[in-house]
Design a protein around this motif. Structure first.
Motif, PDB file in Angstrom:
ATOM      1  N   ASP A   7       0.908 -51.221  -5.799  1.00  0.00           N
ATOM      2  CA  ASP A   7       2.166 -52.008  -6.257  1.00  0.00           C
ATOM      3  C   ASP A   7       3.360 -51.214  -6.242  1.00  0.00           C
ATOM      4  O   ASP A   7       3.405 -49.934  -6.812  1.00  0.00           O
ATOM      5  CB  ASP A   7       1.714 -52.454  -7.751  1.00  0.00           C
TER       6      ASP A   7
ATOM      7  N   VAL B 270       6.320 -50.449 -11.228  1.00  0.00           N
ATOM      8  CA  VAL B 270       5.463 -49.808 -12.349  1.00  0.00           C
ATOM      9  C   VAL B 270       5.650 -50.791 -13.506  1.00  0.00           C
ATOM     10  O   VAL B 270       6.528 -51.883 -13.555  1.00  0.00           O
ATOM     11  CB  VAL B 270       5.766 -48.359 -12.740  1.00  0.00           C
TER      12      VAL B 270
ATOM     13  N   GLY C 273       4.458 -42.934 -11.947  1.00  0.00           N
ATOM     14  CA  GLY C 273       3.455 -43.939 -11.647  1.00  0.00           C
ATOM     15  C   GLY C 273       2.519 -44.068 -12.552  1.00  0.00           C
ATOM     16  O   GLY C 273       2.439 -43.481 -13.803  1.00  0.00           O
ATOM     17  N   TRP C 274       1.743 -44.920 -12.389  1.00  0.00           N
ATOM     18  CA  TRP C 274       0.537 -45.770 -12.998  1.00  0.00           C
ATOM     19  C   TRP C 274      -0.626 -46.066 -12.496  1.00  0.00           C
ATOM     20  O   TRP C 274      -0.533 -46.396 -11.303  1.00  0.00           O
ATOM     21  CB  TRP C 274       0.917 -46.676 -14.265  1.00  0.00           C
TER      22      TRP C 274
ATOM     23  N   THR D 120      -4.048 -48.518 -13.324  1.00  0.00           N
ATOM     24  CA  THR D 120      -4.597 -49.352 -14.410  1.00  0.00           C
ATOM     25  C   THR D 120      -5.739 -50.092 -13.740  1.00  0.00           C
ATOM     26  O   THR D 120      -6.069 -49.991 -12.394  1.00  0.00           O
ATOM     27  CB  THR D 120      -3.541 -50.311 -14.779  1.00  0.00           C
TER      28      THR D 120
ATOM     29  N   ARG E  29      -6.776 -42.225 -14.554  1.00  0.00           N
ATOM     30  CA  ARG E  29      -5.808 -41.601 -14.814  1.00  0.00           C
ATOM     31  C   ARG E  29      -5.966 -39.945 -15.224  1.00  0.00           C
ATOM     32  O   ARG E  29      -4.799 -39.226 -15.233  1.00  0.00           O
ATOM     33  CB  ARG E  29      -5.031 -42.317 -15.889  1.00  0.00           C
TER      34      ARG E  29
ATOM     35  N   LEU F  64       0.294 -38.420 -12.300  1.00  0.00           N
ATOM     36  CA  LEU F  64       1.029 -39.702 -12.328  1.00  0.00           C
ATOM     37  C   LEU F  64       2.509 -39.388 -11.844  1.00  0.00           C
ATOM     38  O   LEU F  64       3.000 -40.319 -11.278  1.00  0.00           O
ATOM     39  CB  LEU F  64       0.882 -40.334 -13.694  1.00  0.00           C
TER      40      LEU F  64
ATOM     41  N   GLU G 191       6.640 -43.662  -9.094  1.00  0.00           N
ATOM     42  CA  GLU G 191       6.959 -44.920  -9.727  1.00  0.00           C
ATOM     43  C   GLU G 191       6.385 -46.030  -9.061  1.00  0.00           C
ATOM     44  O   GLU G 191       6.976 -47.232  -8.857  1.00  0.00           O
ATOM     45  CB  GLU G 191       8.560 -45.185  -9.860  1.00  0.00           C
ATOM     46  N   LYS G 192       5.077 -45.764  -8.411  1.00  0.00           N
ATOM     47  CA  LYS G 192       4.328 -46.802  -7.887  1.00  0.00           C
ATOM     48  C   LYS G 192       3.000 -46.972  -8.781  1.00  0.00           C
ATOM     49  O   LYS G 192       2.593 -45.919  -9.356  1.00  0.00           O
ATOM     50  CB  LYS G 192       3.936 -46.452  -6.436  1.00  0.00           C
ATOM     51  N   GLN G 193       2.562 -48.084  -8.835  1.00  0.00           N
ATOM     52  CA  GLN G 193       1.313 -48.415  -9.373  1.00  0.00           C
ATOM     53  C   GLN G 193       0.047 -48.693  -8.707  1.00  0.00           C
ATOM     54  O   GLN G 193       0.285 -49.270  -7.508  1.00  0.00           O
ATOM     55  CB  GLN G 193       1.652 -49.643 -10.394  1.00  0.00           C
TER      56      GLN G 193
ATOM     57  N   LYS H 106      -3.495 -50.589  -8.813  1.00  0.00           N
ATOM     58  CA  LYS H 106      -4.347 -51.308  -9.599  1.00  0.00           C
ATOM     59  C   LYS H 106      -5.592 -51.513  -9.155  1.00  0.00           C
ATOM     60  O   LYS H 106      -5.903 -51.658  -7.925  1.00  0.00           O
ATOM     61  CB  LYS H 106      -3.809 -52.818  -9.444  1.00  0.00           C
TER      62      LYS H 106
END
Length: 240
Positions: free
Chosen positions: A43, A46, A56-57, A59, A98, A103, A108-110, A112
């Motif tokens: 994604d 974030v 980034g993240w 989840t 994580r 990160l 700054e991308k996520q 999922k």
């Protein structure tokens, strides 16, 4: 005696890659008769609370399909909310992933992760974590190639396994029948370097000793090492 397996023997474990044509990473994880479909999606955004923070993240979401169990269970969407168990498991999956990801290198991308249990026979959370790592690994390699990222994003492999005490005996990788009558139930998330990410251990019937806990820990470490070898082999065979 344990049926069909030695006390320290894991079920047949398989990771099938590229089972989804659209996701950046996908894996069907099979721990015996427990089958979990894991997909990874990149994604470009974030969460709002991480916007402009330079990080980034990762989840995760988790769910069980209606006929993944012996009797049909209703979709949680039809109830209007997730169960406490579902929320706890998906948070566990996210935390686990994580823990081994840099990160700040995700730009700054996520990512999922979706883990859907197709068929449940015990150990769905551990199969989900182990399969989710494989899906994540694929997605991050594609991310690095797309954006020409040279830095290492993943520090090391992780996998997870259940362990428990059944009829006074310590057994690894419990199936549903064993889990349903276990006196002690435990789940271990462990990294390739044998560092512990999370341990969940509960006395279902009676308390357990420090020696029993250490014996379970040693069995889990050995099993995770075996699972990581399977992960590495299938990723290598598929050029990841």
């Amino acid at each position: 005696m344990r049926k069909n397996r030695n006390f320290d023997e894991i079920r047949k474990i398989e990771f099938h890659l590229n089972v989804n044509n659209y996701a950046e990473g996908s894996c069907l994880a099979k721990f015996g008769n427990t089958h979990v479909l894991c997909t990874a999606t990149i994604d470009e955004r974030v969460p709002m609370w991480l916007k402009n923070k330079g990080t980034g993240w990762v989840t995760a979401e988790y769910g069980m399909l209606p006929r993944s169990t012996h009797t049909r269970i209703d979709r949680e969407a039809s109830k209007g909310k997730q169960s406490g168990r579902t929320q706890e498991i998906q948070r566990l999956i996210g935390r686990s992933l994580r823990s081994i990801v840099n990160l700040d290198k995700l730009q700054e991308k996520q990512i999922k992760i979706d883990c859907d249990v197709i068929q449940a026979d015990g150990g769905t959370r551990t199969a989900a974590i182990s399969g989710a790592y494989v899906a994540l690994h694929q997605a991050i390699k594609k991310l690095k190639n797309t954006y020409n990222i040279k830095s290492e994003i993943i520090n090391e492999h992780i996998a997870a396994i259940s362990c428990g005490i059944v009829n006074g005996n310590i057994n690894i990788d419990l199936d549903y029948e064993e889990d349903s009558r276990a006196e002690v139930d435990a789940n271990f998330v462990i990294s390739e370097s044998n560092k512990f990410i999370e341990i969940q251990s509960t006395a279902e019937v009676k308390p357990f000793t420090q020696k029993e806990f250490l014996d379970m820990t040693n069995l889990a470490s050995k099993a995770v090492s075996e699972i990581i070898l399977i992960q590495k082999k299938v990723l290598s065979e598929n050029n990841f």
